[in-house]
Design a protein around this motif. Structure first.
Motif, PDB file in Angstrom:
ATOM      1  N   ASP A   1       0.779  -0.862   0.167  1.00  0.00           N
ATOM      2  CA  ASP A   1      -0.040  -0.134   0.117  1.00  0.00           C
ATOM      3  C   ASP A   1       1.202   1.675   0.049  1.00  0.00           C
ATOM      4  N   CYS A   2       1.874   0.828   0.750  1.00  0.00           N
ATOM      5  CA  CYS A   2       2.605   2.332   0.417  1.00  0.00           C
ATOM      6  C   CYS A   2       4.049   2.172   1.174  1.00  0.00           C
ATOM      7  N   LEU A   3       5.523   2.840  -0.209  1.00  0.00           N
ATOM      8  CA  LEU A   3       6.267   2.572  -0.312  1.00  0.00           C
ATOM      9  C   LEU A   3       7.032   3.728   0.190  1.00  0.00           C
ATOM     10  N   VAL A   4       8.679   4.023   1.234  1.00  0.00           N
ATOM     11  CA  VAL A   4       8.886   5.424   1.837  1.00  0.00           C
ATOM     12  C   VAL A   4      10.152   5.149   1.660  1.00  0.00           C
TER      13      VAL A   4
ATOM     14  N   GLY B   1      17.982  11.222  -3.025  1.00  0.00           N
ATOM     15  CA  GLY B   1      19.259  11.628  -3.333  1.00  0.00           C
ATOM     16  C   GLY B   1      18.968  12.119  -4.928  1.00  0.00           C
ATOM     17  N   SER B   2      19.225  10.528  -5.584  1.00  0.00           N
ATOM     18  CA  SER B   2      19.360  10.729  -6.704  1.00  0.00           C
ATOM     19  C   SER B   2      18.286  10.715  -7.946  1.00  0.00           C
ATOM     20  N   GLY B   3      17.671   9.846  -7.591  1.00  0.00           N
ATOM     21  CA  GLY B   3      16.055   9.882  -7.997  1.00  0.00           C
ATOM     22  C   GLY B   3      16.041   8.935  -8.030  1.00  0.00           C
ATOM     23  N   GLY B   4      16.773   7.909  -8.106  1.00  0.00           N
ATOM     24  CA  GLY B   4      16.909   6.452  -9.118  1.00  0.00           C
ATOM     25  C   GLY B   4      16.535   5.842  -8.453  1.00  0.00           C
ATOM     26  N   SER B   5      16.068   5.063  -6.805  1.00  0.00           N
ATOM     27  CA  SER B   5      15.042   3.989  -6.486  1.00  0.00           C
ATOM     28  C   SER B   5      14.067   4.333  -6.431  1.00  0.00           C
ATOM     29  N   MET B   6      14.134   5.764  -5.895  1.00  0.00           N
ATOM     30  CA  MET B   6      12.606   5.526  -5.461  1.00  0.00           C
ATOM     31  C   MET B   6      11.758   6.474  -6.565  1.00  0.00           C
ATOM     32  N   SER B   7      12.431   6.949  -7.849  1.00  0.00           N
ATOM     33  CA  SER B   7      11.187   6.838  -8.559  1.00  0.00           C
ATOM     34  C   SER B   7      11.550   5.950  -9.428  1.00  0.00           C
ATOM     35  N   GLY B   8      12.299   4.814 -10.134  1.00  0.00           N
ATOM     36  CA  GLY B   8      12.150   3.549 -10.333  1.00  0.00           C
ATOM     37  C   GLY B   8      11.273   2.283  -9.807  1.00  0.00           C
ATOM     38  N   ILE B   9      11.716   2.390  -8.450  1.00  0.00           N
ATOM     39  CA  ILE B   9      11.076   1.132  -7.450  1.00  0.00           C
ATOM     40  C   ILE B   9       9.637   1.307  -8.279  1.00  0.00           C
ATOM     41  N   ALA B  10       8.703   2.968  -7.610  1.00  0.00           N
ATOM     42  CA  ALA B  10       7.318   3.493  -7.651  1.00  0.00           C
ATOM     43  C   ALA B  10       7.022   3.008  -8.586  1.00  0.00           C
ATOM     44  N   ARG B  11       7.833   3.715  -9.916  1.00  0.00           N
ATOM     45  CA  ARG B  11       7.360   3.412 -11.577  1.00  0.00           C
ATOM     46  C   ARG B  11       6.831   2.014 -11.531  1.00  0.00           C
TER      47      ARG B  11
ATOM     48  N   VAL C   1       3.224   6.948  -2.020  1.00  0.00           N
ATOM     49  CA  VAL C   1       4.649   6.940  -2.403  1.00  0.00           C
ATOM     50  C   VAL C   1       5.209   8.230  -1.650  1.00  0.00           C
ATOM     51  N   ILE C   2       5.974   7.994  -1.249  1.00  0.00           N
ATOM     52  CA  ILE C   2       5.824   9.174  -0.204  1.00  0.00           C
ATOM     53  C   ILE C   2       7.894   9.256   0.077  1.00  0.00           C
ATOM     54  N   GLY C   3       8.524  10.324  -0.144  1.00  0.00           N
ATOM     55  CA  GLY C   3       9.488  10.208  -0.509  1.00  0.00           C
ATOM     56  C   GLY C   3      10.054  11.394   1.093  1.00  0.00           C
ATOM     57  N   VAL C   4      11.577  10.499   0.873  1.00  0.00           N
ATOM     58  CA  VAL C   4      11.826  12.008   2.965  1.00  0.00           C
ATOM     59  C   VAL C   4      13.293  12.657   1.881  1.00  0.00           C
ATOM     60  N   ASP C   5      13.371  13.374   2.882  1.00  0.00           N
ATOM     61  CA  ASP C   5      14.531  14.373   2.099  1.00  0.00           C
ATOM     62  C   ASP C   5      14.469  15.179   3.831  1.00  0.00           C
ATOM     63  N   THR C   6      15.805  16.206   2.736  1.00  0.00           N
ATOM     64  CA  THR C   6      16.199  16.991   4.398  1.00  0.00           C
ATOM     65  C   THR C   6      16.159  18.226   3.723  1.00  0.00           C
ATOM     66  N   PRO C   7      16.232  19.372   5.125  1.00  0.00           N
ATOM     67  CA  PRO C   7      15.935  20.602   5.169  1.00  0.00           C
ATOM     68  C   PRO C   7      17.455  20.965   4.968  1.00  0.00           C
ATOM     69  N   ASN C   8      16.914  22.346   3.229  1.00  0.00           N
ATOM     70  CA  ASN C   8      18.028  22.888   3.072  1.00  0.00           C
ATOM     71  C   ASN C   8      18.451  22.260   1.475  1.00  0.00           C
TER      72      ASN C   8
ATOM     73  N   LYS D   1      -0.045  -2.086   4.368  1.00  0.00           N
ATOM     74  CA  LYS D   1       1.087  -2.502   4.218  1.00  0.00           C
ATOM     75  C   LYS D   1       2.215  -1.448   3.658  1.00  0.00           C
ATOM     76  N   VAL D   2       3.554  -1.148   4.188  1.00  0.00           N
ATOM     77  CA  VAL D   2       4.340  -0.346   4.018  1.00  0.00           C
ATOM     78  C   VAL D   2       5.598  -1.066   3.998  1.00  0.00           C
ATOM     79  N   VAL D   3       6.523  -0.155   3.151  1.00  0.00           N
ATOM     80  CA  VAL D   3       7.755  -0.788   3.078  1.00  0.00           C
ATOM     81  C   VAL D   3       8.337   0.008   2.563  1.00  0.00           C
ATOM     82  N   THR D   4       9.827   0.243   3.440  1.00  0.00           N
ATOM     83  CA  THR D   4      10.347   1.434   3.334  1.00  0.00           C
ATOM     84  C   THR D   4      12.276   0.958   2.863  1.00  0.00           C
ATOM     85  N   LEU D   5      13.261   1.762   1.975  1.00  0.00           N
ATOM     86  CA  LEU D   5      13.960   1.360   1.434  1.00  0.00           C
ATOM     87  C   LEU D   5      15.351   1.792   3.098  1.00  0.00           C
ATOM     88  N   PHE D   6      16.250   0.498   2.779  1.00  0.00           N
ATOM     89  CA  PHE D   6      17.155   1.404   4.350  1.00  0.00           C
ATOM     90  C   PHE D   6      18.691   0.942   2.924  1.00  0.00           C
TER      91      PHE D   6
END
Length: 355
Positions: A165-168, A172-182, A193-200, A278-283
Motif C-alpha cells: 500500500d505504501c512505499l517510503v 538523492g539521485s532519484g533512481g531508487s524511489m522513482s524507479g521502484i515506485a514506477r 509513495v512518500i519521499g524523504v528529503d532533508t532541510p536545505n 502494508k508499508v515497505v521502506t528502503l534502507f
C-alpha cells in the motif's frame, strides 16, 4: 563445465538485492548492504555492451557518497581506472577506502556561490572527462539506467510481499524511489509513495543550504527525480535521523546508516497511523562507516539541536518554502516541481494554468 567470468562481467550479485525484514505487523524494511551496487553495475553493464566503456577504460564521476564506493568496488574487480570528484564533506572512512581501492580522488575545496559544491564538482568532472578522452561518465543523476535498474527490487518486493500500500524512501539521485515506485504502480496504481528529503535540499523546492545529513537531498534537481511519483514529501533533520538510526538498531537489530534512519522515522509513523495498510521502506546502506559518528554517543551529544528525543509526528507545512529545521511534511499529490512551486506564487500559477 562452467566457463570463467570475463573480467568485465564480474560483480557482487549476492549483495545487490536487499533483505526483506518484517519490523511490525504492517511495516517491512528492505535493508541493503549497499544499494548503489545495483544501479552502478547496471550502468556499467549497459555502457560496456554498447561500447561506451572499453575494457580497461576510465570511468569519471562526481559523488561524495556510496555510489562512489559501488563504482570503486566494481572498477577494482573489472580492471577499470576510476576518477571520482568529491568535496570536503566526504566521510573520512569512505575517503580511505576509496584510495585503498585504487581510486583517483579529486577534492573540490571551494563551493560556487550559486549551486554550491555540486556545481563546482560538475565543472571539475567536465575537466576530468576532457583530460581523459574516451572515458565514460555514469552520470547517476540523469542516466535513465539508474531508475531502470530497480525493476529487480520492485519484482522482489512484489513476489515476497504481494500487495503493497505504501512505499517510503529517501531521495538523492532519484533512481531508487522513482524507479521502484514506477514499477510497483503497474501492480497497484493506488500505491502511496512518500519521499524523504532533508532541510536545505532543493530537490523538492526548498532553498539550498548546508546539510549535515548526507546521502539524500541535493543542491541541484536531478533529472532522474520523477516528482509525479510522490504523494507526500517529508524533510527530516540530521539529529532526528541519527536518533532514529539508533532506534532501528536497538529495536530491530538492523545496523544501518543515517539515510535508513530518516526513512525508518517516516515509515514507522505512517505504518502506526495506518495500521491496516502494508508499508515497505528502503534502507540504503549498512552502518559500519558510521561507528565514530552516528553510533558514538559523545559525537551525537555534540550535534546542534540534539535532544535525544524523537518527535512523535511531522509538522505539516503549507508549502515547501516554509522551511523547518526539523521533521516536516507536505502533501505533494503527484505534481511536478513547477506545479508545486507555482502554487505559492499567484502570477506563476496563472502563467502555468494559461500554458
Amino acid at each position: 563445465m562452467s566457463q570463467p567470468l570475463s573480467r568485465e562481467s564480474r560483480g557482487f550479485p549476492d549483495y545487490e538485492l536487499p533483505r526483506l525484514v518484517r519490523l511490525t505487523d504492517n511495516l517491512h524494511g528492505a535493508a541493503f548492504f549497499l544499494m548503489k551496487l545495483l544501479p552502478a553495475r547496471h550502468m556499467l553493464d549497459r555502457a560496456a555492451a554498447d561500447g561506451r566503456l572499453k575494457p580497461g577504460g576510465t570511468i569519471c564521476e562526481t559523488t561524495s557518497g556510496t555510489f562512489g564506493l559501488a563504482l570503486a568496488m566494481l572498477a577494482a574487480v573489472r580492471g577499470y581506472k576510476l576518477i571520482l570528484v568529491s568535496d570536503p564533506a566526504i566521510d573520512e572512512h569512505l575517503h580511505k577506502r576509496l584510495l585503498e581501492l585504487g581510486v583517483t580522488l579529486e577534492i573540490v575545496e571551494k563551493p560556487y556561490e550559486i549551486g554550491g559544491f555540486q556545481t563546482a564538482r560538475l565543472d571539475r568532472l567536465r575537466a576530468a572527462l576532457e583530460a581523459n578522452p574516451g572515458s565514460f561518465c555514469p552520470s547517476q543523476y540523469g542516466n535513465a539506467d539508474n531508475p531502470r535498474a530497480y525493476a529487480e527490487v520492485a519484482e522482489q518486493i512484489a513476489e515476497r510481499l504481494g500487495h503493497v500500500d505504501c512505499l517510503v524512501g529517501t531521495v538523492g539521485s532519484g533512481g531508487s524511489m522513482s524507479g521502484i515506485a514506477r514499477f510497483l504502480r503497474h501492480l497497484n496504481p493506488d500505491l502511496h509513495v512518500i519521499g524523504v528529503d532533508t532541510p536545505n535540499s532543493v530537490v523538492f523546492g526548498q532553498p539550498d543550504g548546508k546539510r549535515l545529513l548526507r546521502g539524500l537531498g541535493n543542491s541541484l534537481v536531478p533529472p532522474n527525480v520523477d516528482h509525479r511519483q510522490f504523494d507526500e514529501i517529508h524533510w527530516v533533520g540530521a539529529a532526528e535521523a541519527f536518533l532514529a538510526t539508533r532506534r532501528l538498531h536497538q529495536h530491530h537489530a538492523l545496523y544501518q546508516g543515517g539515510t535508513s534512519g530518516a526513512a525508518y522515522l517516516v515509515a514507522d509513523w505512517w505504518a502506526r497511523t495506518h495500521p491496516d495498510r502494508k508499508v515497505v521502506t528502503l534502507f540504503p546502506d549498512e552502518g559500519h562507516r558510521y561507528v565514530a559518528t552516528i553510533y558514538n554517543d559523545d559525537w551525537l551529544a555534540a550535534l546542534p539541536g540534539w535532544t535525544g528525543v524523537l518527535p512523535e509526528a511531522p509538522q505539516p507545512v503549507a508549502h515547501p518554502s516554509d522551511v523547518r529545521p526539523s521533521w516536516s511534511s507536505y502533501r505533494w499529490d503527484r505534481q511536478t516541481l513547477d506545479e508545486v512551486l507555482a502554487a505559492a506564487n499567484p502570477a506563476a500559477r496563472d502563467l502555468a494554468e494559461a500554458a
